[in-house]
Design an enzyme around this catalytic site. Structure first.
Site, short mmCIF file in Angstrom:
data_model
loop_
_atom_site.label_atom_id
_atom_site.label_comp_id
_atom_site.label_asym_id
_atom_site.label_seq_id
_atom_site.Cartn_x
_atom_site.Cartn_y
_atom_site.Cartn_z
N ASP A 144 -6.53 7.54 0.37
CA ASP A 144 -6.83 7.02 1.71
C ASP A 144 -6.84 8.11 2.77
OD1 ASP A 144 -4.09 7.42 1.44
OD2 ASP A 144 -3.57 5.32 1.58
N ASN A 158 6.03 -3.10 3.10
CA ASN A 158 5.44 -4.44 3.03
C ASN A 158 4.68 -4.67 1.72
OD1 ASN A 158 3.19 -2.84 3.36
ND2 ASN A 158 2.44 -3.85 5.23
N HIS A 180 2.30 -2.60 0.45
CA HIS A 180 0.94 -2.03 0.34
C HIS A 180 0.91 -0.89 -0.66
CE1 HIS A 180 1.60 0.99 3.93
NE2 HIS A 180 1.72 1.65 2.80
N GLU A 209 -3.19 -3.51 2.73
CA GLU A 209 -2.12 -4.28 3.35
C GLU A 209 -2.07 -5.70 2.74
OE1 GLU A 209 -0.12 -2.58 4.99
OE2 GLU A 209 -0.87 -1.70 6.84
C1 F6R Z 1 -0.40 7.25 0.95
C2 F6R Z 1 -0.46 5.83 0.65
C3 F6R Z 1 0.64 4.90 1.03
C4 F6R Z 1 2.04 5.47 0.83
C5 F6R Z 1 3.10 4.48 1.27
C6 F6R Z 1 4.49 5.06 1.15
O1 F6R Z 1 -1.55 7.93 0.51
O2 F6R Z 1 -1.41 5.41 0.12
O3 F6R Z 1 0.52 3.71 0.28
O4 F6R Z 1 2.21 5.79 -0.52
O5 F6R Z 1 2.87 4.10 2.59
O6 F6R Z 1 4.65 6.11 2.04
P1 F6R Z 1 5.95 7.01 2.01
O7 F6R Z 1 5.95 7.72 0.69
O8 F6R Z 1 5.80 7.97 3.16
O9 F6R Z 1 7.10 6.08 2.14
#
Ligand code: F6R
Length: 249
Positions: free
Chosen positions: A66, A134, A136, A141
């Site tokens: 992403d 949450n 995702h 989401e």
């Molecule tokens: C990042 C991504 C997100 C993160 C998630 C956890 O490329 O796709 O799904 O993996 O938000 O983020 P952290 O590791 O910062 O808690």
């Protein structure tokens, strides 16, 4: 079943080795990569292991999950910048081997379709994933359709709050992102979900207790034929021991 390690560093070492083994066995491996704090120990270990083994990475190709919409690749909070800073620049990985969705494309719909077509053609061997509090994965989401391909998503308040820690001011944080879709993620040959920290203990419990449903995006991984869910002790706090397979250091 969750594989439980004592701490994020030992997870980093395990996942790093998994990637090294993958590349040794298939030098032209296609890796699906994630950003975020969870990945930092993984990339740190992988860099060390690649150097120790003098592993040739010239055949690999990478695709990231992403990117924020509206941030230039040079912006220090863009995922282009994150990957450069935490992985690519430390290893001999050339820009043409790497791919991230373009968060500055003029036609985002076309960008999503093109990215998904590229993913289909490349067929990811191992997809790394973190999880939001949450549920995702990527930036899919809660409520994102399971058949989605790469698309634009409006970030939830929850995600904006979680990720605002990286921005000087929350108002600088983008409200939208472009993300691989759930179907893109599921088409990887193997998926490796990494979850660390006490602040993720509740989402681990939610994931454990949840049926496969679109309100808990990561629940779809339960249907993947080759998935690993790797967590640390802190994230395992709220799930029963019977759901955990402890891995000794
Ligand atoms: C990042 C991504 C997100 C993160 C998630 C956890 O490329 O796709 O799904 O993996 O938000 O983020 P952290 O590791 O910062 O808690």
């Amino acid at each position: 079943m969750f594989l439980v390690f004592p701490d994020p560093e030992q997870i980093g070492s395990y996942v790093g080795q998994l990637l090294v083994k993958q590349i040794k066995e298939k030098p032209n491996s296609v890796l699906g990569l994630a950003t975020g704090s969870t990945m930092l120990p993984v990339y740190a270990a992988f860099i060390k292991q690649v150097k120790q083994a003098s592993l040739d990475l010239s055949g690999i190709t990478t695709y990231n999950l992403d990117e924020y919409i509206g941030l230039a690749p040079e912006h220090d909070q863009s995922y282009h910048f994150f990957m450069q800073d935490n992985l690519f620049k430390h290893l001999n990985i050339k820009p043409e081997q790497t791919h991230l969705p373009n968060g500055q494309a003029s036609d985002m719909d076309a960008e999503g379709k093109t990215y998904s077509r590229q993913l289909q053609a490349a067929h990811i061997d191992v997809q790394l994933l973190g999880i939001g509090t949450n549920g995702h994965i990527g930036f899919n989401e809660p409520g994102t359709p399971f058949d989605s391909i790469t698309h634009v998503i409006e970030l939830t308040e929850n995600t904006r709050k979680d990720n605002s820690r990286f921005f000087d001011d929350v108002s600088e944080m983008p409200t939208t992102a472009i993300t691989m879709g759930m179907a893109d993620i599921m088409s990887a040959k193997q998926v490796v979900l990494v979850i660390t920290g006490e602040h993720k203990a509740q989402v681990v419990a939610d994931l454990f207790n949840s049926s496969v449903n679109e309100q808990m995006p990561a629940s779809l991984l339960k249907k993947h034929p080759n998935s690993l869910m790797i967590i640390d002790e802190a994230a395992a706090k709220l799930i029963p021991a019977s759901a955990c397979q402890h891995v000794a250091a």
